[in-house]
Design an enzyme around this catalytic site. Structure first.
Site, PDB file in Angstrom:
ATOM      1  N   CYS A 164      34.332  49.482  50.254  1.00  9.80           N
ATOM      2  CA  CYS A 164      33.214  48.534  50.282  1.00  9.80           C
ATOM      3  C   CYS A 164      32.963  48.017  51.680  1.00  9.80           C
ATOM      4  O   CYS A 164      31.980  47.329  51.924  1.00  9.80           O
ATOM      5  CB  CYS A 164      33.413  47.387  49.302  1.00  9.80           C
TER       6      CYS A 164
ATOM      7  N   CYS B 299      32.974  42.695  51.844  1.00  3.52           N
ATOM      8  CA  CYS B 299      33.992  41.792  51.325  1.00  3.52           C
ATOM      9  C   CYS B 299      34.132  40.575  52.237  1.00  3.52           C
ATOM     10  O   CYS B 299      34.363  40.724  53.430  1.00  3.52           O
ATOM     11  CB  CYS B 299      35.341  42.503  51.236  1.00  3.52           C
TER      12      CYS B 299
ATOM     13  N   CYS C   6      35.923  47.922  45.183  1.00  7.12           N
ATOM     14  CA  CYS C   6      35.175  49.102  45.636  1.00  7.12           C
ATOM     15  C   CYS C   6      33.714  48.849  45.289  1.00  7.12           C
ATOM     16  O   CYS C   6      33.403  47.951  44.513  1.00  7.12           O
ATOM     17  CB  CYS C   6      35.699  50.411  45.066  1.00  7.12           C
TER      18      CYS C   6
END
Length: 137
Positions: free
Chosen positions: A85, A89, A11
């Protein structure tokens, strides 16, 4: 060397949801799963309301610190679970990616964090049943 599944929880701040998820997975699966957590923009400390909410269920995350998401952490994980997020990523072929839609506990009191904690536990229990079920003797 190890055939244990590896899970990375991500996160943005690595201060609430991902910390609680990592703690639940470690607590519930023990050494059957390798657990990591990280954030694309780590906070200064773990959310105190998350620490308190986990303490209420007997899990101490007070000593944890938010960690920076690295390409290596994703590369070394079998399953990467994001919690807000988004595209921060990195994506690698052959990895499994899940996105858990969870409320952000940032700035919330422990009363608001408890339902998030409990929802994460249910999701983690489902994940364990899928990737690391207990072996029958």
């Amino acid at each position: 060397m190890s055939d244990k599944p590896s899970v990375l929880f991500v996160c943005v701040h690595n201060a609430g949801r991902s910390q609680m998820a990592a703690a639940w997975l470690t607590h519930l699966a023990g050494d059957r799963v390798e657990v990591r957590s990280a954030g694309s923009d780590p906070g200064a400390e773990v959310n105190p309301a998350a620490v308190e909410a986990m303490r209420e269920v007997g899990i101490d995350i007070a000593a944890e610190v938010p960690k920076m998401l690295t390409v290596d952490a994703v590369r070394e994980s079998d399953v990467c679970i994001t919690m807000g997020c988004g595209d921060a990523c990195p994506v690698f072929p052959g990895k499994r990616y899940l996105d858990w839609q969870l409320d952000d506990p940032a700035g919330q009191g422990v009363e608001a964090v408890r339902p998030i904690r409990d929802e994460i536990k249910v999701l983690v229990e489902g994940l364990i049943a899928e990737i690391a079920p207990e072996q029958e003797a």
